[in-house]
Write an enzyme that holds these catalytic residues in place. Structure first.
Site, PDB file in Angstrom:
ATOM      1  N   CYS A  62       1.278  -1.032  -0.472  1.00 45.98           N
ATOM      2  CA  CYS A  62      -0.106  -0.458  -0.285  1.00 45.98           C
ATOM      3  C   CYS A  62       0.848   1.253  -0.006  1.00 45.98           C
ATOM      4  CB  CYS A  62      -0.747  -0.297   1.156  1.00 45.98           C
ATOM      5  SG  CYS A  62      -0.070  -0.065   3.015  1.00 45.98           S
ATOM      6  N   ASP A 145     -35.028   2.297   7.300  1.00 52.11           N
ATOM      7  CA  ASP A 145     -33.491   2.642   7.659  1.00 52.11           C
ATOM      8  C   ASP A 145     -32.706   2.120   8.041  1.00 52.11           C
ATOM      9  OD1 ASP A 145     -30.937   5.148   7.054  1.00 52.11           O
ATOM     10  OD2 ASP A 145     -32.330   5.680   8.693  1.00 52.11           O
ATOM     11  N   ASP A 210     -35.518   5.111   2.614  1.00 52.96           N
ATOM     12  CA  ASP A 210     -34.004   6.615   3.351  1.00 52.96           C
ATOM     13  C   ASP A 210     -33.405   6.527   2.542  1.00 52.96           C
ATOM     14  OD1 ASP A 210     -33.376   8.724   4.501  1.00 52.96           O
ATOM     15  OD2 ASP A 210     -32.467   7.741   6.190  1.00 52.96           O
TER      16      ASP A 210
END
Length: 323
Positions: A62, A145, A210
């Site tokens: 990385c 939600d 939502d």
């Protein structure tokens, strides 16, 4: 219930690490290039998150992932350590920037572009979208939600009687999110999580989600995808305007939201300050009926089904008993 495996979802964490593992020593790539190799530059922020959680720095270098202008960006061991490791591999750095960035930029990834395949799936599902009301009577509306604690999710449903407006049911399901948050791919993250709740949805229930329905740049937001995947009537309720423009000719509320030359939703004001929410049909629902149903449940800014689902999900996340 639809699970991640039933949706044939790729392991985006593994796919990202496998791509970064291809970057040769002495070269660098960018978060954006890795995201493009995944199939969509929208995944750039997720690539950064994946790099911050990388636990195998031997296989997955990385340190070789930098920002789009050649600056080093962050690193778990600190920028000084990232600089030291890259210099040891022969990368020239001045200050916090790779000096010969364009010459050593690696972008030749071997990838099956998993996000491009998911986008193709969304477009295929969109062809099944229906924007007319169901012929059978509807008796309930259920708000849904999802709240998150890192990658653990709490999906909540609160259902109301459509005629009386009374609450009739509430339930919570929890589980780990297998798919990360990537803008415009939210449905792939949440559909497996809400699967247990959808077993409570009968033929007479509308799902109020939502998120957006057709008020979306692709005309197919999460409320639309949920509707098509589960073949249920859905309405999208969003707290911010994702695209389009609210009509200035209409007086008061609701006000049409126009995008691409057609009405795709309505701004609906509620609560003491009148700040609007944006309501759009998801699936098996017309614009007119979507705003009529949402208007029935305005007590505060957000219609009660999604407002209370949000409250319930948040309570579950905090470990509170909200019976």
């Amino acid at each position: 219930m639809k699970t991640a495996s039933e949706l044939d979802l790729p392991d985006m964490w593994k796919a990202t690490y496998d791509l970064v593992a291809q970057v040769p020593e002495g070269m660098v790539t960018t978060y954006g290039e890795v995201a493009r190799a995944l199939g969509d530059v929208a995944a750039s922020r997720f690539v950064g998150l994946a790099m911050s959680r990388n636990e195998d720095i031997q296989r997955v270098p990385c340190r070789r992932v930098v920002q789009s202008d050649g600056t080093l960006g962050g690193y778990t061991g600190g920028v000084a350590e990232k600089k030291r490791l890259l210099r040891r591999e022969g990368v020239r750095i001045a200050g916090d920037r790779v000096t010969d960035f364009k010459q050593i930029l690696f972008a030749d990834f071997d990838s099956d572009h998993p996000l491009a395949r998911l986008r193709a799936r969304q477009r295929a599902l969109k062809k099944r979208l229906v924007l007319r009301n169901p012929s059978r009577p509807l008796s309930r509306v259920a708000g849904i939600d999802v709240a998150y604690r890192d990658e653990h999710a709490y999906a909540a449903m609160v259902a109301f009687d459509l005629k009386s407006g009374d609450e009739v049911e509430r339930t919570v399901a929890e589980g780990d999110a297998r798919f990360p948050y990537i803008p415009s791919y939210l449905a792939f993250r949440e559909i497996p999580l809400i699967g247990p709740l959808m077993t409570c949805i009968d033929d007479e229930t509308i799902v109020m989600y939502d998120g957006n329905g057709i008020l979306h740049p692709e005309g197919f937001g999460i409320a639309s995808q949920v509707g098509v995947e589960f073949d249920v009537p859905t309405i999208g309720v969003a707290k911010s305007l994702l695209c389009g423009a609210v009509s200035r000719t209409a007086r008061g509320y609701p006000r049409p939201v126009v995008f691409g030359g057609r009405t795709v939703g309505h701004a609906l004001a509620g609560g003491p300050q009148g700040k609007p929410v944006y309501v759009s049909p998801g699936h098996r629902m017309s614009c007119k009926t979507a705003v009529e149903i949402a208007s029935r449940f305005i007590r505060h800014r957000v219609p009660e089904p999604t407002r209370l689902a949000h409250v319930l999900a948040g309570s579950a996340k905090r470990g509170e008993n909200n019976k």
